[in-house]
Design a protein around this motif. Structure first.
Motif, PDB file in Angstrom:
ATOM      1  N   TYR A 194       9.920  -2.643  -7.070  1.00  0.00           N
ATOM      2  CA  TYR A 194       8.714  -3.710  -5.622  1.00  0.00           C
ATOM      3  C   TYR A 194      10.210  -3.917  -4.328  1.00  0.00           C
ATOM      4  O   TYR A 194      11.694  -3.830  -5.445  1.00  0.00           O
TER       5      TYR A 194
ATOM      6  N   ARG B 259       6.940  -7.971  -2.046  1.00  0.00           N
ATOM      7  CA  ARG B 259       5.420  -8.363  -2.920  1.00  0.00           C
ATOM      8  C   ARG B 259       4.183  -9.489  -1.979  1.00  0.00           C
ATOM      9  O   ARG B 259       4.883 -10.021  -0.857  1.00  0.00           O
ATOM     10  N   GLU B 260       3.294  -8.838  -2.726  1.00  0.00           N
ATOM     11  CA  GLU B 260       2.123  -9.912  -2.020  1.00  0.00           C
ATOM     12  C   GLU B 260       2.391 -11.330  -2.089  1.00  0.00           C
ATOM     13  O   GLU B 260       2.960 -11.642  -2.647  1.00  0.00           O
TER      14      GLU B 260
ATOM     15  N   GLU C 296       4.871 -13.123  -0.593  1.00  0.00           N
ATOM     16  CA  GLU C 296       6.130 -13.435   0.029  1.00  0.00           C
ATOM     17  C   GLU C 296       6.051 -13.823   1.794  1.00  0.00           C
ATOM     18  O   GLU C 296       5.296 -12.774   2.201  1.00  0.00           O
TER      19      GLU C 296
ATOM     20  N   ARG D 279       2.473   1.524  -0.108  1.00  0.00           N
ATOM     21  CA  ARG D 279       1.610  -0.020  -0.439  1.00  0.00           C
ATOM     22  C   ARG D 279       0.614   0.735  -1.266  1.00  0.00           C
ATOM     23  O   ARG D 279       0.514   1.788  -1.820  1.00  0.00           O
TER      24      ARG D 279
ATOM     25  N   LYS E 216      -2.010  -2.372  -3.158  1.00  0.00           N
ATOM     26  CA  LYS E 216      -2.548  -3.686  -4.042  1.00  0.00           C
ATOM     27  C   LYS E 216      -3.443  -3.801  -5.341  1.00  0.00           C
ATOM     28  O   LYS E 216      -3.820  -2.153  -6.062  1.00  0.00           O
TER      29      LYS E 216
ATOM     30  N   ARG F 136      -4.763  -0.850  -9.875  1.00  0.00           N
ATOM     31  CA  ARG F 136      -3.816  -0.543  -8.960  1.00  0.00           C
ATOM     32  C   ARG F 136      -4.590   0.158  -7.624  1.00  0.00           C
ATOM     33  O   ARG F 136      -5.388   1.666  -8.325  1.00  0.00           O
TER      34      ARG F 136
ATOM     35  N   ASP G 148       6.700  -2.478   6.947  1.00  0.00           N
ATOM     36  CA  ASP G 148       6.074  -4.682   6.993  1.00  0.00           C
ATOM     37  C   ASP G 148       6.227  -4.624   8.378  1.00  0.00           C
ATOM     38  O   ASP G 148       6.809  -5.664   8.300  1.00  0.00           O
TER      39      ASP G 148
ATOM     40  N   HIS H 137       0.113  -7.587   0.916  1.00  0.00           N
ATOM     41  CA  HIS H 137       0.510  -6.246  -0.408  1.00  0.00           C
ATOM     42  C   HIS H 137       1.318  -5.726  -0.774  1.00  0.00           C
ATOM     43  O   HIS H 137       2.468  -7.329  -0.300  1.00  0.00           O
ATOM     44  N   ASP H 138       1.559  -5.213  -1.937  1.00  0.00           N
ATOM     45  CA  ASP H 138       3.403  -4.492  -2.491  1.00  0.00           C
ATOM     46  C   ASP H 138       3.333  -3.226  -1.806  1.00  0.00           C
ATOM     47  O   ASP H 138       2.976  -2.580  -1.365  1.00  0.00           O
TER      48      ASP H 138
ATOM     49  N   THR I 269       6.567  -0.620  -2.957  1.00  0.00           N
ATOM     50  CA  THR I 269       7.279  -0.269  -3.660  1.00  0.00           C
ATOM     51  C   THR I 269       8.268   1.138  -3.691  1.00  0.00           C
ATOM     52  O   THR I 269       7.428   1.832  -3.329  1.00  0.00           O
TER      53      THR I 269
END
Length: 242
Positions: free
Chosen positions: A42, A45-46, A48, A63, A65, A72, A85, A96-97, A99
């Motif tokens: 990551y 992170r969701e 943040e 991306r 969720k 996932r 982002d 959302h994340d 990675t």
């Protein structure tokens, strides 16, 4: 090498928008903090509240969720030149994340520097706004792909999209491109089980649409693959005059 960290970004923005040389120089002069991050880590992170946005300089990311029960869904693949982002300039909490899909070189740009660039350069502001709108168009297409198409066209559409986006930044050669993605990640892109995703890719290979070797993909029948996947690149909005 001056500007090297922004080369893919500038190339993509110039394909999608109208930038003059002063705009390009302003982008190249952005203060960028470069980090190298290994695959499958990551970097946002969701939940943040980032104070900087991340430019993908080299490598691939995604991306995603995660549901409360641990399922996932990958929402998009990010390639060099993407700022996945960028919305954190205005939407302060990440929903959302992000990675790394492969080993990545990432460039982190403070929001204050981006806001100053946007204030000073109207063309750059419009180009970055256009990028966020294209992101939205890609999300809509992914929803339709996962929700409406059978597995084989679903896979064909994904491969056609990745090829088209990489071609725009000069990362393809005669229908071939690199995509370092695991079977698990591929399945999570398509909303399929790992077994189903693997069988679907094998079918595409068996029918002569694609050839694969580890992380390398070659579209043997690009036009037929696009027809199978119902792929219309209009949603990628690669022509600034349209």
């Amino acid at each position: 090498m001056p500007g090297a960290s922004t080369d893919a970004l500038v190339l993509k923005l110039k394909k999608n928008s109208r930038l003059d040389q002063d705009d390009v120089l302003a982008i190249e002069r952005l203060p960028i903090k470069i980090k190298r991050i290994a695959a499958h880590h990551y970097f946002v992170r969701e939940g943040e509240r980032p104070s900087e946005s991340c430019l993908i300089i080299e490598g691939f990311a995604f991306r995603s969720k995660l549901t409360p029960d641990g399922v996932r869904q990958i929402l998009s693949i990010q390639i060099p030149g993407d700022i996945p982002d960028l919305q954190s300039l205005h939407l302060h909490v990440m929903d959302h994340d992000l990675t790394t899909l492969s080993d990545c070189t990432l460039g982190f740009i403070q929001h204050d520097a981006l806001r100053e660039l946007i204030r000073q350069r109207a063309n750059v502001s419009a180009a970055l706004w256009r990028e966020t709108l294209i992101d939205g168009a890609i999300f809509r297409e992914w929803i339709a792909n996962v929700g409406c198409r059978p597995a084989l066209p679903r896979m064909a559409h994904l491969l056609s999209e990745i090829h088209a986006r990489l071609e725009m930044i000069g990362r393809t050669a005669n229908g071939s491109f690199e995509l370092p993605i695991t079977q698990v990640e591929l399945a999570d892109c398509l909303g399929l089980s790992i077994v189903h995703a693997n069988r679907t890719l094998q079918q595409l290979r068996h029918e002569g649409f694609v050839a694969t070797e580890r992380k390398n993909y070659h579209l043997l029948e690009k036009t037929r693959l696009e027809e199978l996947g119902q792929f219309d690149p209009t949603y990628l909005h690669q022509n600034p005059s349209l």
